[in-house]
Design an enzyme around this catalytic site. Structure first.
Site, short mmCIF file in Angstrom:
data_model
loop_
_atom_site.label_atom_id
_atom_site.label_comp_id
_atom_site.label_asym_id
_atom_site.label_seq_id
_atom_site.Cartn_x
_atom_site.Cartn_y
_atom_site.Cartn_z
N LEU A 128 23.49 -84.89 7.90
CA LEU A 128 24.96 -84.90 7.82
C LEU A 128 25.45 -83.57 8.40
O LEU A 128 25.42 -82.55 7.73
CB LEU A 128 25.44 -85.03 6.37
CG LEU A 128 24.96 -86.25 5.58
CD1 LEU A 128 25.58 -86.26 4.18
CD2 LEU A 128 25.31 -87.55 6.30
N LYS B 153 27.51 -67.54 -4.19
CA LYS B 153 26.07 -67.28 -4.12
C LYS B 153 25.61 -66.50 -5.36
O LYS B 153 24.53 -66.76 -5.90
CB LYS B 153 25.75 -66.50 -2.84
CG LYS B 153 25.96 -67.36 -1.59
CD LYS B 153 25.98 -66.50 -0.33
CE LYS B 153 26.09 -67.34 0.92
NZ LYS B 153 26.36 -66.53 2.12
N1 HSE Z 1 29.32 -67.45 6.07
C1 HSE Z 1 28.09 -67.18 5.42
C2 HSE Z 1 27.73 -65.70 5.61
C3 HSE Z 1 27.00 -68.05 5.98
O1 HSE Z 1 28.34 -65.05 6.46
O2 HSE Z 1 26.87 -65.21 4.90
C4 HSE Z 1 25.71 -67.92 5.23
O3 HSE Z 1 25.83 -68.47 3.94
#
Ligand code: HSE
Ligand code: NAP
Length: 428
Positions: A9, A205
């Site tokens: 996807l 995260k």
């Molecule tokens: N946009 C994210 C970053 C991508 O710059 O870390 C990786 O998760």
């Protein structure tokens, strides 16, 4: 030999890398898992768009249900991003007994519990290694490598885009807007880069890392977030003079059972290994009671590093298929969530002030710190010809967040202070 069939996807930055690795490393992968792995169908928004990697037209589809409802497909790799429709497709794929690999931290941080519950009900795997720190295998490390230890601190540079921007601002004096555009062109930034620069991507995260590290379900709402849009070249320069690099740092800490998680621009002492992590690189520092200090370093975003983690998850699912052990719960949070109060969160702070240039000002400022029970490590009055006022930079000793908030509230009302230019947490 019958291939294991995969539906992909998304064929953007990460999806293209997944195709390159699965097809380019096919021989090695087959030797490791014992079957060919074939990407059977690929979902895109627009089949007519020109692509950086050639895929036969009949493998492309604009209809996700061609993948989700295809009984021949064993595994769905979700790299389209966003919450909806990705969540609907993922839940439907699980309902149909398909295993999932995803790089989607937004979805896992916000709806991970629901997705993992559906996977458990259906005996399916859901792996999401690429969702945190791109090419660094930190999720498996926390779940498996540290299962024997009790983790007390996780500090991470977990957003490649902001680290790229801050590094270019620090090393080349580049402007924020120009470097953001570069990071977007390089495929590092999210489709809406606000979530990178305002710290939300890093916060998601850190919620995932904190959950895994502390065995407690943490959500985005549990993370205090501040992004880098207010970081100025002046702050970076003052930091350098005092021996710090400005980094967007995620910090998750546990003392006894009390947890705090935050993401904020932080002055990191140049002697700390995290200060040397530059460009799109990420690093996660993990402190365990038994192991002590460890650090994991690697590219945090971009096509091939991220795809490396996605395909490693794919290999793990296929190995589980061969062994007949899919749906094994990799991780079950077992600790009640107890968040620290502002009185319990402690750190050093860097404060930069523009103040009236007259006698007695410093005494009034230090008096506020003393009244709020914050002791000072250093006070520097920097010459600054570009402003009429004086400029003072203060670094505190460890102080509670509540005390610092009281100091800042007092400063707002103190007539000798013209502007509170910046406040940073200090680490290292
Ligand atoms: N946009 C994210 C970053 C991508 O710059 O870390 C990786 O998760
Ligand atoms: P991207 O470049 O924007 O690619 C998204 C892909 O999904 C495109 O192929 C797009 O189709 C397709 N797509 C999006 N919405 C769709 C919809 N509603 N229907 C059908 N197709 C749709 O994104 P990316 O950078 O690869 O990121 C993908 C995921 O990986 C995100 O969750 C991101 O957070 C995560 N991630 C990215 C990185 C990174 O470095 N980029 C690192 C780690 C994790 P078209 O091609 O036709 O537009």
């Amino acid at each position: 030999m019958e291939p294991i069939k995969v539906g992909l996807l998304g064929m953007g930055t990460v999806g293209t890398g997944v195709l390159r690795i699965v097809e380019g490393h096919q021989d090695d992968l087959q030797k490791q898992v014992g079957s060919p792995i074939r990407i059977e169908k690929v979902l895109v928004q627009n089949k007519d768009k020109s692509r950086r990697y050639a895929v036969e037209a009949d493998r492309l589809t604009e209809n996700a249900w061609d993948i989700v409802n295809d009984p021949a497909i064993n595994i769905v790799v979700e790299v389209m991003g966003g919450i909806e429709p990705a969540k609907t497709y993922m839940l439907a794929a699980l309902e149909n007994g398909k295993h999932i690999v995803t790089a989607n931290k937004d979805l896992m941080a916000l709806h991970g519990a629901e997705i993992l519950a559906k996977a458990a009900e259906k005996n399916c795997d859901v792996f999401y290694e690429a969702s945190v720190a791109g090419g660094i295998p930190i999720i498996r490390t926390l779940i498996e490598g540290f299962s024997s230890d009790r983790i007390t601190k996780i500090m991470g540079i977990v957003n490649g885009t902001t680290n790229y921007i801050l590094t270019k601002m620090s090393q080349e004096g580049a402007s924020y807007a120009d470097v953001l555009k570069e990071a977007q062109d390089l495929g590092y930034a999210e489709s809406d880069p606000t979530s990178d620069v305002e710290g939300l991507d890093a916060a998601r995260k850190m919620a995932i890392l904190g959950t895994l590290g502390f065995h407690t379900s943490l959500g985005l709402g549990d993370v205090q977030v501040k992004g880098i849009s207010q970081v100025s070249k002046e702050d970076i320069l003052y930091g350098k003079r005092l021996g710090y690099e400005v980094k967007l740092l995620g910090i998750a800490e546990r003392q006894d059972d009390m947890i705090s998680v935050g993401v904020q621009p932080t002055m990191v002492k140049t002697t700390h290994p995290l200060a040397a992590v530059g460009g799109v690189f990420n690093a996660v520092y993990v402190y365990g009671e038994a192991v002590g200090e460890t650090m994991f370093y690697g590219p945090g975003a971009g096509e091939m590093p991220t795809a490396t983690s996605v395909v490693a998850d794919l290999v793990a699912v296929v190995k589980n298929l061969k062994l007949g052990v899919n749906g094994r719960k990799m991780f079950v949070p077992y600790k009640e969530k107890k968040l620290k109060t502002a009185e319990q969160i402690a750190s050093k702070y860097f404060v930069r002030l523009h103040v009236q240039d007259k006698a007695g000002v410093l005494a009034k400022i230090t008096q506020v710190f003393a009244e709020c029970d914050v002791s000072l490590e250093s006070v520097v009055q920097q010459p600054n010809k570009s402003i009429a006022e004086a400029e003072i930079v203060i670094v505190t000793h460890d102080a509670s967040l509540a005390s610092m908030n009281r100091v800042l509230a007092e400063f707002e009302a103190l007539e000798v202070i013209q502007t509170i230019k910046s406040v940073y947490r200090v680490e290292g």
